[in-house]
Design a protein around this motif. Sequence first.
Motif, short mmCIF file in Angstrom:
data_model
loop_
_atom_site.label_atom_id
_atom_site.label_comp_id
_atom_site.label_asym_id
_atom_site.label_seq_id
_atom_site.Cartn_x
_atom_site.Cartn_y
_atom_site.Cartn_z
N LEU A 188 0.83 -1.20 0.00
CA LEU A 188 0.00 0.00 0.00
C LEU A 188 0.87 1.25 0.00
O LEU A 188 0.59 2.23 -0.70
N GLU A 189 1.92 1.19 0.77
CA GLU A 189 2.85 2.33 0.84
C GLU A 189 3.50 2.60 -0.52
O GLU A 189 3.55 3.73 -0.99
N TRP A 231 2.39 1.85 -3.42
CA TRP A 231 1.39 2.35 -4.36
C TRP A 231 1.06 3.81 -4.06
O TRP A 231 1.02 4.65 -4.95
N ALA A 232 0.85 4.11 -2.77
CA ALA A 232 0.48 5.48 -2.39
C ALA A 232 1.60 6.46 -2.73
O ALA A 232 1.35 7.63 -2.98
N ARG A 233 2.84 5.98 -2.71
CA ARG A 233 3.97 6.86 -2.97
C ARG A 233 4.42 6.81 -4.42
O ARG A 233 5.36 7.49 -4.79
N SER A 234 3.79 5.95 -5.21
CA SER A 234 4.25 5.76 -6.58
C SER A 234 4.08 7.03 -7.39
O SER A 234 2.99 7.58 -7.51
N LYS A 281 -1.77 11.22 0.20
CA LYS A 281 -0.92 11.22 -0.99
C LYS A 281 0.03 12.43 -0.99
O LYS A 281 1.18 12.33 -1.38
N LEU A 326 3.34 6.27 5.44
CA LEU A 326 1.89 6.17 5.56
C LEU A 326 1.47 6.02 7.02
O LEU A 326 0.45 6.56 7.46
#
Lengths: 383, 318
Positions: free
Chosen positions: A267-268, A270-273, B298, B305
């Motif tokens: 998830l991290e 992806w969220a930072r991608s 984001k 996160l």
Amino acid sequence: MSLDSLLADFDPACLSEEAEALRLEVRAFISEELPRYSPAQRAKSWMAWDPDFSRKLSARGWVGLTIPTRYGGGGLSHFHRFIVNEELLAAGLPVGAHWIGDRQSAPLLIRFGTEAQRERYLPAIVRSDSFFCIGMSEPGAGSDLAAVRSRAQRDGTGWRLKGRKIWTTGGHRADFMIALMRTSGSPDDRQRGLSQFLIDLRTPGITVTPIRLTTGEAEFAEVLFEDVWVPDEALVGEEGNGWSQVNAELAFERSGPERFYSSMPLLEFWARSAADPGSDLHMDQLGRWVADLVTLRSMSIALTARLAAGGSPTVGAALVKDMGTAFEQEVPTRLLGMMSGAVLADELREALAVTHQLAPSFSIRGGTREILRGTIARGLGLR
Amino acid sequence: MLADEFRRFASCAGSFLESGSALHAEKVARLASAIRQSGFLDLVVPVEHGGAGLGLIQLHELAMICGELLLPIPIAETMVARRLSTRAGLYLPDDAWVAIHDGRSPVVHGQHATHLLRQEGDRLCICLAEARGRDIWRTAGGHMPRVGQELLSWPQAGAQLDCALAALASAWIAGALRAMADLTLTHATVRTQFGRPIAGFQAIQQMLAILAEEVAAAAAASRIAFAGQDFDWAAVAVAKVRTGKAAASGSAVASQVHGALALTDEYAVGILARHLAEWREAGLGESHWAIRLGSLVKGRASSPLLDALCALARPGHP
């Protein structure tokens, strides 16, 4: 029990300020360590086995945080342990080697073990010198754990073990197993006549066979006991009390952050991608997952407070695990569907592939979804 | 305990889980008078302005009870309006029942509101409720009411009235889901099919377990919105998104277990389901808040996160 008593497991709680002070220290350590691990390695979460990493944590006093100081432990609260573990899990560092001993075997020995067992094994867990696995499932006893057939029979000053354990996480790497064995009666006696044994896996007569997974790697093993002799000191707790001892472990086994952070590294990423432009569709999904996570985390902290107060919130733990693992599984499943067309780093794709393949295990290990819901139904007074 | 005391006043007019009771004038008047005399309306008004000076976290418990009992008058909203106006040194009429009108979603409890709390830019104002609007969900709510004369207004820097409504809606959802679960558990143990109570079937037990999960999650999530000194939009977003999900899946289980009974106007499960639907809409739906929340997280690309998760759980803390 009733809905009221189930909800009482979730009386609100906060992590103590004193425990929070530990977070920055852990964070600094993590930022040093993190560059060593690829996204695919981090995606393995607490399945990743790395004795050297566990020993680094031990050197900082972060293994066995809740074990009393007289056994070499940190003598600190369950909140301290929660914070260290959530930081390590969220980052996806390889905590697998010491995980079971720290989470489950040590509390079991503290509660039911003899003083000699505590003195021998707890310091070894704290130092990451000894790693543990749990011998519960058997070919004929999965969800129906009371059907175990592996047998321990008195033999002189010890016990003779015969039988077979399977799907044992880390069984091919661990030093010791705490196994549930039948010490009297037959499988028809169900919960009666079961006992727990602490077994050195190097004992003659034990054959350990790793089981290769679809990922191409082996995370668990089959452990065969052929006429294995162990001394009397191997018995943990009371003879015949195995079932209730195993149940006492469940609140530890099911309430923690590893039941909702298994997909966190993915998830991290992806969220930072940077490749993702942050479309409304993606932000909507991210926001929903964040809301799920914040809620699960607050519920897990509430259960941690119950454990810290000496309680055993077994039903609440089943509830958090069922919801948490559903969340963990949703992340890779949804992400795979959202990936199409986007230009994504190979690293992210690799992490997704790992998480996606491990995901079915989330709602099997530590009690299947159906068993957990049965536990909740029992908590509601329905069975 | 505060909650028990409130529940006692709130129950004195009888149950509002019956069809038509939300518009039963005499019953509603009895409830209104009991609550007004109880002193609870000044619960979260600062002590220096004559209130009890309690925080949002105490309001959360009472708002959940308002939802659980389907109290049809704007009690929690009036408490919020009194808190905000007295802080600005202004006092509402004693008999004012204030609903929140965000201009974008249903005015909950609108049929029994005498006044509306609105936001215009950086100002909050109290207006007369002139025409109550349509009660689309048959909850004694009001869709697009006509706003009357403005009585009070005050500057409120960074006013976020949408947050207050969404936070309250999340607490009402948590309370009503609880009531729905109680009814459903009882029904499942009383209703007999194939010669035994349906609660004895594993398929039903699995569904009831899911319902219990959603009840617990909704209570935990909505509490997060009330954990700070004031409503913090990101914490409110967590609460609104998660309770909306709980309302959707919880209602689905409750309806399925009740069968056709859930669709009848005589039975409380359907009435609770209508309220849950209205409250998902009130203060805007899950997507609105999820997009804001997702964008916030984001945007903090430089921190893990987990930092966002920790911060959201402790609104108002650095």
